[in-house]
Design an enzyme around this catalytic site. Structure first.
Site, PDB file in Angstrom:
ATOM      1  N   ASP A  50       0.799  -1.223   0.000  1.00 16.22           N
ATOM      2  CA  ASP A  50       0.000   0.000   0.000  1.00 16.22           C
ATOM      3  C   ASP A  50       0.831   1.273   0.000  1.00 16.22           C
ATOM      4  O   ASP A  50       0.324   2.339  -0.325  1.00 16.22           O
ATOM      5  CB  ASP A  50      -0.989  -0.001   1.162  1.00 16.22           C
ATOM      6  CG  ASP A  50      -0.324  -0.175   2.527  1.00 16.22           C
ATOM      7  OD1 ASP A  50       0.912  -0.271   2.582  1.00 16.22           O
ATOM      8  OD2 ASP A  50      -1.057  -0.223   3.539  1.00 16.22           O
ATOM      9  N   ASP A 421       3.951   1.064  13.738  1.00 10.65           N
ATOM     10  CA  ASP A 421       3.190  -0.186  13.890  1.00 10.65           C
ATOM     11  C   ASP A 421       3.978  -1.346  14.477  1.00 10.65           C
ATOM     12  O   ASP A 421       3.382  -2.243  15.064  1.00 10.65           O
ATOM     13  CB  ASP A 421       2.567  -0.641  12.564  1.00 10.65           C
ATOM     14  CG  ASP A 421       1.535   0.332  12.021  1.00 10.65           C
ATOM     15  OD1 ASP A 421       0.879   1.008  12.838  1.00 10.65           O
ATOM     16  OD2 ASP A 421       1.398   0.422  10.797  1.00 10.65           O
TER      17      ASP A 421
END
Length: 729
Positions: A50, A421
């Site tokens: 992405d 993350d």
């Protein structure tokens, strides 16, 4: 139609001024929305991410090859869709565009991604927006590979008759698109997939629409000359589909994901009769929906589907050998070997099966090989028919992470990193995934790492709580601060008591917004509350500093442990402490621009612009939008450095041979060219050290010079992990 731009990818890794570039190995780390096997050649596959571009699996090298490092356009690293030519393994097409406000293009290659032709298109994409797991939106007609279709998010269906060299809107398609939404973060699903059922059904294609107003499956039997919406099916959004034999298998969800999905279903459509069959795996009504789906074209009864957002008990994959009449749930019959990427343990005893399972593929040449993508890795099994499935990460060569901060130490491990993350790592072997993750506490994002310049075994870091940290009444908030006494190998949490400012009492150490730093000798920790707090006993007691304006953020002198500096952006004034941070006083600073308020960072992830040099006490640098400034007297006087680049971020490395001042490394621009630069003469002249083969979308976030190796630099990218450059030997 815009003209085609040819981009050439060099095979070597040697860049400008003889620099060699490579990744620091982590092993994936981010969301890959789908994996696409070639149907024209065995062991050929493509992975789309992405925000980190696309990869091709190289069977000979046994690794994934990044295909876009030579591209300068940041937006093209958000891959909306990939289509591998069903007849010619050399040909691959991609739809590239990260956000709706960014440029979008169709990319086509005739040598497996070695070179790309870029065709700018008038419609926008969302390779890193909600709905990026849908697809595939791009499809090639197996009967006529000059013919391609693309389902856009906002502007309906598009068609190319010349192998992607030009594109035209299919005006007779029933759903023309909703247009670009005005709200900043809003997007549309638009057309979720385009599927050709195969060469045995010429002229037939199916298009899924996932916009709520027109949701459904549309069919053409005459190569797109006419269309009809197929009646029946569930009242949900068709998100992905796979065709095999006489079957079209469709995954449905009530939202486009990758978050916010509460329900879903799986249906099978008989292509000949139009009959629908609900084949949703049990239990019916379970939490979450479905997204990844794949069918075996050699045996149309073999189909696999993945759940998404099934947080309780967990996401899983279902596999059927009889067209969906019976399903086998795989997660509970699986083990995982993540020894090559041990961060996937997340500090626990066992690894997770995964979340955001949007990509799922059965190898068209071997039904025993099943692959799925997650929010952090790609798992593959080669024994899908076994009673107990063994999954391993299939990520060698993939570095798809957003890196926030870096620290290169003068002793101990050469590099520590803070990621988005996945917390961060201690990098002791650049060719292996790190064996040590930054845990105890584990962060989601690590926003800052600082070491004591004269005692680099002492470090502090700040970050945000894990995404799945307990919340609500009765739960204990996760720490967002930590310190280490062994070069970052082991950590201990730090907490700050509630603080009262302007009549409001708050735990400023719970949000993750506030940084922490350490004195040169490691004896003083300083926490950046609205009024900074210091501790000289490893966080047991904290005391407010005195003499600073509100919201000031000091930095430690890197030679004298008693000295700290802080910049008042409103008044262009340096404040100095000479008692270990207890009290500060203004310096009556001269030489800085009158208004530098725009230089003050506005987010917790931005690098601080005031830097203390490691070579001598009192040497400060300010990276300003108005120029590069230097002080050699502790901030009393600054002079602008007449530099030939505009510096955005800067760090220090080992001095050049024969020099005493540290080498400078920078992210900056010259004549509009954003690049990585090195200066060996204190910033007066800069040499570009990356080149057109190592652009990485120019998605540079921060930079760290190596204090041990002259010329070595580490660059944090937004999507391509950590890249390291050093002079070629």
């Amino acid at each position: 139609m815009a003209s085609i731009l040819l981009i050439i990818t060099a095979n070597g890794a040697i860049a400008g001024d003889g620099y060699q570039w490579r990744n620091i190995t982590v092993g994936a780390g981010g969301f890959a929305p789908n994996i696409i096997f070639s149907e024209s050649e065995e062991d050929l596959a493509y992975l789309r991410t992405d925000m980190g571009g696309a990869y091709r699996w190289d069977k000979k090298l046994q690794r994934w090859i990044p295909l876009q490092d030579q591209m300068a356009e940041s937006s093209y690293f958000g891959i909306e869709s990939i289509a591998a030519d069903p007849k010619d393994p050399e040909v691959v097409h991609m739809a590239a565009g990260m956000y709706k406000r960014n440029p979008a293009a169709m990319l086509r290659s005739f040598d497996r991604g070695g070179h790309w032709e870029v065709v700018p298109v008038p419609f926008r994409m969302g390779g890193n927006e909600d709905g990026r797991g849908l697809g595939e939106r791009l499809a090639i007609d197996p009967e006529n590979t000059d013919s391609l279709y693309f389902g856009s998010r906002h502007d309906g269906l598009w068609h190319s008759r010349d192998r992607g060299a030009s594109w035209h809107k299919v005006k007779n398609f029933p759903h023309p698109g909703l247009g670009l939404p005005e709200e900043h973060r809003a997007t549309n699903a638009g057309i979720s997939f385009v599927v050709f059922p195969g060469a045995e059904r010429p002229g037939v294609l199916f298009v899924g629409v996932a916009d709520q107003q027109a949701a459904g499956i549309y069919r053409s039997d005459d190569n797109g000359e006419s269309w009809r919406k197929i009646s029946g099916g569930p009242e949900l959004l068709p998100v992905k589909a796979a065709a095999a034999g006489n079957n079209l298998y469709i995954a449905y969800s009530d939202n486009i994901g990758p978050n916010g999905i509460k329900s879903g279903a799986v249906y099978k459509l008989d292509i000949r009769s139009g009959r629908w069959t609900d084949i949703t795996p049990p239990p019916k009504g379970a939490e979450g929906g479905f997204m990844g789906i794949s069918a075996n074209r050699q045996n149309s009864n073999i189909v696999a589907v993945s759940t998404i957002n099934r947080w309780r008990p967990r996401d899983t994959i279902y596999l059927s050998q009889d067209g969906g009449r019976h399903w086998r749930e795989l997660a509970s019959h699986s083990t995982r070997d993540v020894s090559d990427t041990p961060y996937l343990y997340w500090g626990n005893e066992d690894s997770d099966f995964g979340w955001w399972i949007a990509g799922l593929a059965i190898n068209p040449f071997d039904e025993r090989e099943l692959v799925y993508t997650t929010g952090a890795t790609v798992y593959r099994t080669q024994n899908a028919d076994a009673d107990k499935l063994l999954w391993r990460p299939w990520v060698t060569g993939v570095e798809q992470t957003a890196v926030i901060t870096l620290a290169s130490l003068p002793a101990g491990p050469e590099l520590l990193s803070g990621f988005g993350d996945i917390s961060g790592f201690v990098h002791e072997d650049f060719d292996r995934s790190p064996q040590r993750m930054l845990t105890d506490p584990l962060f989601a994002n690590t926003n800052s790492i600082h070491y004591a310049a004269q005692a680099p075994n002492i470090l502090v870091r700040s970050g945000t709580p894990p995404h799945r940290a307990p919340k609500g009444p009765g739960t204990t908030p996760m720490p967002t601060l930590a310190w280490s006494k062994d070069y970052g190998k082991n950590w201990q949490p730090l907490t700050i008591p509630p603080l009262n400012f302007s009549g409001t009492t708050k735990r400023y150490d719970r949000t993750g917004d506030n940084a922490i730093t350490v004195s040169a000798d490691g004896g003083t920790f300083m926490f950046m509350a609205p009024v900074p707090q210091i501790s000289r006993d490893r966080g047991r007691h904290w005391t407010a500093v005195e003499g600073l304006p509100s919201q000031a953020r000091p930095v430690a002198d890197r030679v004298n442990a008693r000295v700290f500096y802080a910049l008042d952006f409103v008044n262009s004034e340096i404040f100095v402490s000479r008692d270990g941070g207890a009290t500060f006083s203004p310096q009556n600073t001269r030489g800085l621009p009158e208004d530098i308020r725009t230089d003050e960072p506005t987010t917790r992830e931005q690098a601080w612009p005031l830097l203390a040099s490691p070579d001598r006490e009192g040497t400060l640098w300010l990276v300003s939008r108005k120029g590069l400034y230097r002080s050699t007297d502790g901030g009393r006087n600054f002079k602008i450095v007449k530099s030939d680049i505009a510096v955005e971020q800067m760090d220090f490395g080992r001095a050049a041979p024969g020099e005493s001042a540290p080498t400078l490394f920078a992210i900056g621009s010259r004549d509009g060219l954003r690049a990585i630069w090195r200066s060996d003469d204190s910033g007066r002249h800069w040499l570009r050290i990356n080149d057109e083969r190592h652009e990485y979308g120019r998605r540079f976030r921060t930079i760290a010079g190596d204090p041990r190796h002259f010329g070595r630099v580490y660059v944090a990218t937004d999507g391509r992990g950590i890249v390291m450059g050093e002079p070629a030997r």
